[in-house]
Design an enzyme around this catalytic site. Structure first.
Site, PDB file in Angstrom:
ATOM      1  N   TYR A  70       0.518  -1.567  -0.053  1.00 19.30           N
ATOM      2  CA  TYR A  70      -0.137   0.394  -0.034  1.00 19.30           C
ATOM      3  C   TYR A  70       0.814   1.361   0.069  1.00 19.30           C
ATOM      4  O   TYR A  70       0.402   2.259  -0.381  1.00 19.30           O
ATOM      5  CB  TYR A  70      -0.711  -0.558   1.229  1.00 19.30           C
ATOM      6  CG  TYR A  70      -2.220  -1.021   0.927  1.00 19.30           C
ATOM      7  CD1 TYR A  70      -2.292  -2.028   1.129  1.00 19.30           C
ATOM      8  CD2 TYR A  70      -2.992  -0.920   0.206  1.00 19.30           C
ATOM      9  CE1 TYR A  70      -3.053  -2.855   1.471  1.00 19.30           C
ATOM     10  CE2 TYR A  70      -4.021  -1.061  -0.456  1.00 19.30           C
ATOM     11  CZ  TYR A  70      -4.034  -2.122   0.089  1.00 19.30           C
ATOM     12  OH  TYR A  70      -5.155  -3.811  -0.156  1.00 19.30           O
ATOM     13  N   HIS A 128     -14.628   1.509  -2.240  1.00 17.90           N
ATOM     14  CA  HIS A 128     -13.831   0.403  -1.986  1.00 17.90           C
ATOM     15  C   HIS A 128     -13.320   1.666  -1.028  1.00 17.90           C
ATOM     16  O   HIS A 128     -11.487   1.085  -0.707  1.00 17.90           O
ATOM     17  CB  HIS A 128     -13.267  -0.127  -2.300  1.00 17.90           C
ATOM     18  CG  HIS A 128     -14.112  -0.771  -3.397  1.00 17.90           C
ATOM     19  ND1 HIS A 128     -13.971  -1.332  -4.793  1.00 17.90           N
ATOM     20  CD2 HIS A 128     -15.467  -1.255  -3.215  1.00 17.90           C
ATOM     21  CE1 HIS A 128     -14.859  -2.030  -4.836  1.00 17.90           C
ATOM     22  NE2 HIS A 128     -15.595  -2.041  -3.743  1.00 17.90           N
ATOM     23  N   CYS A 214      -1.087   3.641  15.484  1.00 18.25           N
ATOM     24  CA  CYS A 214      -2.531   4.380  16.529  1.00 18.25           C
ATOM     25  C   CYS A 214      -1.456   5.553  16.940  1.00 18.25           C
ATOM     26  O   CYS A 214      -1.600   5.127  18.164  1.00 18.25           O
ATOM     27  CB  CYS A 214      -3.188   4.103  16.737  1.00 18.25           C
ATOM     28  SG  CYS A 214      -4.836   5.156  17.193  1.00 18.25           S
TER      29      CYS A 214
HETATM   30  C1  LIG Z   1     -12.941 -11.107  -7.037  1.00 19.61           C
HETATM   31  C2  LIG Z   1     -14.621 -11.447  -7.005  1.00 19.61           C
HETATM   32  C3  LIG Z   1     -16.059 -12.790  -7.638  1.00 19.61           C
HETATM   33  N1  LIG Z   1     -14.884 -11.099  -5.589  1.00 19.61           N
HETATM   34  C4  LIG Z   1     -15.491 -10.204  -5.244  1.00 19.61           C
HETATM   35  O1  LIG Z   1     -16.562  -9.777  -5.789  1.00 19.61           O
HETATM   36  C5  LIG Z   1     -15.417 -10.702  -3.854  1.00 19.61           C
HETATM   37  C6  LIG Z   1     -16.581 -11.571  -2.678  1.00 19.61           C
HETATM   38  C7  LIG Z   1     -17.827 -11.127  -3.765  1.00 19.61           C
HETATM   39  C8  LIG Z   1     -18.982 -10.733  -3.408  1.00 19.61           C
HETATM   40  N2  LIG Z   1     -20.275 -10.952  -3.972  1.00 19.61           N
HETATM   41  C9  LIG Z   1     -20.120 -11.431  -4.506  1.00 19.61           C
HETATM   42  C10 LIG Z   1     -20.683 -11.924  -6.033  1.00 19.61           C
HETATM   43  C11 LIG Z   1     -20.059 -13.770  -6.867  1.00 19.61           C
HETATM   44  C12 LIG Z   1     -19.131 -13.241  -6.473  1.00 19.61           C
HETATM   45  C13 LIG Z   1     -18.199 -12.892  -5.696  1.00 19.61           C
HETATM   46  C14 LIG Z   1     -18.634 -11.947  -4.878  1.00 19.61           C
HETATM   47  N3  LIG Z   1     -16.665  -9.067  -3.183  1.00 19.61           N
HETATM   48  C15 LIG Z   1     -15.757  -8.277  -1.760  1.00 19.61           C
HETATM   49  O2  LIG Z   1     -15.613  -9.334  -1.509  1.00 19.61           O
HETATM   50  C16 LIG Z   1     -16.801  -7.429  -1.363  1.00 19.61           C
HETATM   51  C17 LIG Z   1     -15.478  -6.538  -1.128  1.00 19.61           C
HETATM   52  C18 LIG Z   1     -14.836  -6.101  -2.657  1.00 19.61           C
HETATM   53  C19 LIG Z   1     -13.907  -4.504  -2.741  1.00 19.61           C
HETATM   54  C20 LIG Z   1     -12.463  -4.976  -2.232  1.00 19.61           C
HETATM   55  N4  LIG Z   1     -11.293  -3.864  -2.883  1.00 19.61           N
HETATM   56  C21 LIG Z   1     -11.163  -3.569  -4.155  1.00 19.61           C
HETATM   57  N5  LIG Z   1     -10.820  -2.883  -3.545  1.00 19.61           N
HETATM   58  C22 LIG Z   1      -9.671  -1.908  -2.466  1.00 19.61           C
HETATM   59  C23 LIG Z   1      -8.686  -2.420  -2.008  1.00 19.61           C
HETATM   60  C24 LIG Z   1      -7.901  -1.921  -3.295  1.00 19.61           C
HETATM   61  O3  LIG Z   1      -7.663  -1.695  -3.800  1.00 19.61           O
HETATM   62  O4  LIG Z   1      -6.261  -2.599  -2.628  1.00 19.61           O
HETATM   63  S1  LIG Z   1     -11.798  -4.533  -5.366  1.00 19.61           S
HETATM   64  C25 LIG Z   1     -10.467  -3.856  -6.581  1.00 19.61           C
HETATM   65  O5  LIG Z   1     -10.586  -4.440  -7.412  1.00 19.61           O
HETATM   66  C26 LIG Z   1     -11.594  -4.202  -8.328  1.00 19.61           C
HETATM   67  C27 LIG Z   1     -10.562  -4.727  -9.962  1.00 19.61           C
HETATM   68  O6  LIG Z   1     -11.756  -3.941 -10.157  1.00 19.61           O
HETATM   69  P1  LIG Z   1     -11.851  -2.737 -11.529  1.00 19.61           P
HETATM   70  O7  LIG Z   1     -11.875  -0.927 -11.644  1.00 19.61           O
HETATM   71  O8  LIG Z   1     -12.515  -2.879 -13.160  1.00 19.61           O
HETATM   72  O9  LIG Z   1     -10.363  -2.913 -12.542  1.00 19.61           O
HETATM   73  P2  LIG Z   1      -9.945  -4.278 -13.536  1.00 19.61           P
HETATM   74  O10 LIG Z   1      -8.801  -4.597 -13.763  1.00 19.61           O
HETATM   75  O11 LIG Z   1     -10.279  -5.199 -12.864  1.00 19.61           O
HETATM   76  O12 LIG Z   1     -10.861  -3.618 -15.885  1.00 19.61           O
HETATM   77  C28 LIG Z   1     -10.129  -2.644 -15.334  1.00 19.61           C
HETATM   78  C29 LIG Z   1     -11.096  -2.468 -16.860  1.00 19.61           C
HETATM   79  O13 LIG Z   1     -10.499  -1.360 -17.367  1.00 19.61           O
HETATM   80  C30 LIG Z   1     -10.234  -1.448 -18.640  1.00 19.61           C
HETATM   81  N6  LIG Z   1      -9.455  -0.546 -19.187  1.00 19.61           N
HETATM   82  C31 LIG Z   1      -7.991  -0.528 -18.861  1.00 19.61           C
HETATM   83  N7  LIG Z   1      -8.053   0.944 -19.234  1.00 19.61           N
HETATM   84  C32 LIG Z   1      -8.980   1.796 -20.347  1.00 19.61           C
HETATM   85  C33 LIG Z   1      -8.558   2.355 -19.756  1.00 19.61           C
HETATM   86  N8  LIG Z   1      -7.605   3.696 -20.508  1.00 19.61           N
HETATM   87  N9  LIG Z   1     -10.086   3.596 -20.841  1.00 19.61           N
HETATM   88  C34 LIG Z   1     -11.249   3.003 -20.017  1.00 19.61           C
HETATM   89  N10 LIG Z   1     -11.434   1.279 -19.529  1.00 19.61           N
HETATM   90  C35 LIG Z   1      -9.495   0.917 -19.494  1.00 19.61           C
HETATM   91  C36 LIG Z   1      -9.613  -3.332 -18.804  1.00 19.61           C
HETATM   92  O14 LIG Z   1     -10.276  -3.416 -20.272  1.00 19.61           O
HETATM   93  C37 LIG Z   1     -10.904  -3.707 -17.664  1.00 19.61           C
HETATM   94  O15 LIG Z   1     -12.094  -4.005 -18.314  1.00 19.61           O
HETATM   95  C38 LIG Z   1     -12.073  -2.755  -8.042  1.00 19.61           C
HETATM   96  O16 LIG Z   1     -13.195  -3.387  -7.750  1.00 19.61           O
HETATM   97  C39 LIG Z   1     -11.048  -2.336  -7.025  1.00 19.61           C
HETATM   98  O17 LIG Z   1     -11.216  -1.536  -6.346  1.00 19.61           O
HETATM   99  N11 LIG Z   1     -17.101  -7.345   0.143  1.00 19.61           N
HETATM  100  C40 LIG Z   1     -17.784  -8.434   0.066  1.00 19.61           C
HETATM  101  O18 LIG Z   1     -18.806  -9.122  -0.148  1.00 19.61           O
HETATM  102  O19 LIG Z   1     -18.101  -8.496   1.599  1.00 19.61           O
HETATM  103  C41 LIG Z   1     -19.369  -9.583   2.569  1.00 19.61           C
HETATM  104  C42 LIG Z   1     -19.426  -9.114   3.934  1.00 19.61           C
HETATM  105  C43 LIG Z   1     -20.827  -8.734   3.135  1.00 19.61           C
HETATM  106  C44 LIG Z   1     -21.425  -7.856   4.682  1.00 19.61           C
HETATM  107  C45 LIG Z   1     -20.501  -8.287   5.931  1.00 19.61           C
HETATM  108  C46 LIG Z   1     -18.935  -8.580   5.585  1.00 19.61           C
HETATM  109  C47 LIG Z   1     -18.576  -9.102   4.317  1.00 19.61           C
END
Ligand SMILES: CC(C)NC(=O)[C@H](Cc1c[nH]c2ccccc12)NC(=O)[C@H](CCCC/N=C(/NCCC(=O)O)S[C@H]1O[C@H](COP(=O)(O)OP(=O)(O)OC[C@H]2O[C@@H](n3cnc4c(N)ncnc43)[C@H](O)[C@@H]2O)[C@@H](O)[C@H]1O)NC(=O)OCc1ccccc1
Length: 310
Positions: A70, A128, A214
């Site tokens: 981080y 997030h 802290c």
């Molecule tokens: C992987 C995934 C399957 N897993 C999840 O979703 C999980 C589990 C889950 C929950 N519900 C579900 C349902 C189904 C399946 C799984 C789950 N979700 C969680 O754990 C969430 C928490 C999710 C948040 C995690 N934290 C992040 N970030 C902060 C930290 C950090 O950053 O270090 S997520 C992090 O990854 C994600 C990355 O995704 P994108 O931003 O889309 O980036 P990516 O690289 O994937 O894609 C980039 C895109 O841009 C495009 N691109 C590239 N360049 C350009 C450009 N130049 N212009 C335009 N487009 C462009 C590319 O083509 C591409 O399409 C973002 O959300 C980002 O914030 N919490 C939770 O569900 O808690 C429960 C709960 C509820 C109550 C009480 C207790 C618990």
């Protein structure tokens, strides 16, 4: 940009058929500000997958490793500048009301660039969290600090800036090493060790006493104020997003630079579609445009958004 779809998009967004607009943003929005995305090579830090490090377990097991991760991302985000995509959304947040429209940006990004583009904070939800918020991890301490841009946070976290060993520095240091140099995606020359894999600056063993602590309870470790996988999003943020979606029909959702692979963030697109709202996707990857029955804008969000939202 396909002029036909731009014209029909403009025709729609400027009429009062489109009164309520939601934007869902991901790492692609900040890509042309030089910040790595999570997918592809950008999803790796020193061979660790970002998603492995962005978990409470990783922090409990090795807080020193996770803080170096981080600290590196804070440094990159501090060095980065908002791009025209951030400014286009910021501009929309300023003029929407004067045009009788409601607008809200939901960003998954923790880099703070939308804020730094002076996006109206009332119309911006950081789903997030933020790299620049710090929270105490002691169960009985509620210390939270926002907008902490100090780098490094502790002397031991110095040196997390460079992911790769910079050859020039190394060259000076170790003239006689037979290494061949090669370009890495950051444009910086990476040292390709004799094993052929890029050489990372080593992850340091940092004792707990060398990590951000802290200032209130004096004992708790501070952690980055981001939502880790397996953790709930802030209830206040979830409520505000729900309020916006349920208090009126959302006519249009802008899906910007996101792979829609993380939940519950990805779920907002479908909720708007279920309300009969329209979808406009801005993405560089054809694949991530698939399945969209609305407007598909292929290209860099930093170039597309100013044209689409002017
Ligand atoms: C992987 C995934 C399957 N897993 C999840 O979703 C999980 C589990 C889950 C929950 N519900 C579900 C349902 C189904 C399946 C799984 C789950 N979700 C969680 O754990 C969430 C928490 C999710 C948040 C995690 N934290 C992040 N970030 C902060 C930290 C950090 O950053 O270090 S997520 C992090 O990854 C994600 C990355 O995704 P994108 O931003 O889309 O980036 P990516 O690289 O994937 O894609 C980039 C895109 O841009 C495009 N691109 C590239 N360049 C350009 C450009 N130049 N212009 C335009 N487009 C462009 C590319 O083509 C591409 O399409 C973002 O959300 C980002 O914030 N919490 C939770 O569900 O808690 C429960 C709960 C509820 C109550 C009480 C207790 C618990």
């Amino acid at each position: 940009m396909n002029q036909g779809s731009l014209a029909s998009f403009h025709e729609y967004i400027t009429t009062d058929k489109c009164r309520t607009i939601l934007a869902l943003c991901g790492a692609g929005l900040s890509a042309s500000s030089g910040l790595p995305t999570f997918r592809g090579s950008g999803g790796l830090w020193k061979n660790y997958s970002s998603m492995d490090l962005a978990t409470p377990d990783a922090f409990n097991v090795d807080p020193g490793l996770v803080w170096q991760f981080y600290s590196y991302r804070r440094y990159k985000a501090i060095q980065a500048k908002p791009n025209n995509g951030h400014y286009a959304l910021s501009q929309l947040s300023k003029v929407a009301a004067s045009k009788g429209k409601k607008f809200l940006t939901l960003t998954q990004n923790v880099d703070g660039l939308s804020r730094r583009a002076h996006h109206d904070p009332e119309q911006l939800l950081e789903l997030h969290g933020s790299l620049f918020t710090l929270k105490c991890t002691s169960f009985d301490c509620t210390y939270t600090e926002n907008n902490n841009f100090k780098h490094p946070l502790t002397p031991q976290l110095q040196g997390c800036e460079e992911e790769w060993i910079n050859p020039r520095k190394r060259q000076r240091r170790t003239e006689n090493e037979n290494e061949n140099e090669n370009e890495n995606e950051d444009g910086k020359d990476a040292v390709i060790s004799t094993t052929g894999s890029p050489e990372f600056t080593p992850v340091k063993e940092i004792p707990r006493s060398g990590l951000p602590t802290c200032p209130q309870c004096k004992t708790g470790l501070l952690r980055p104020g981001v939502v880790w996988f397996g953790e709930s999003l802030p209830f206040k943020v979830l409520d505000q997003a729900d309020q916006f979606i349920m208090s009126q029909k959302v006519d249009l959702i802008l899906v910007i630079g996101t792979s829609q692979s993380v939940w519950p963030a990805a779920g907002y697109v479908n909720r708007v579609k279920l309300q009969g709202g329209k979808v406009a996707i801005f993405n560089t990857d054809e694949e991530d445009l698939e399945g969209c029955d609305g407007w598909k804008f292929l290209g860099d969000a930093a170039e597309l958004l100013p044209q689409a939202l002017k």
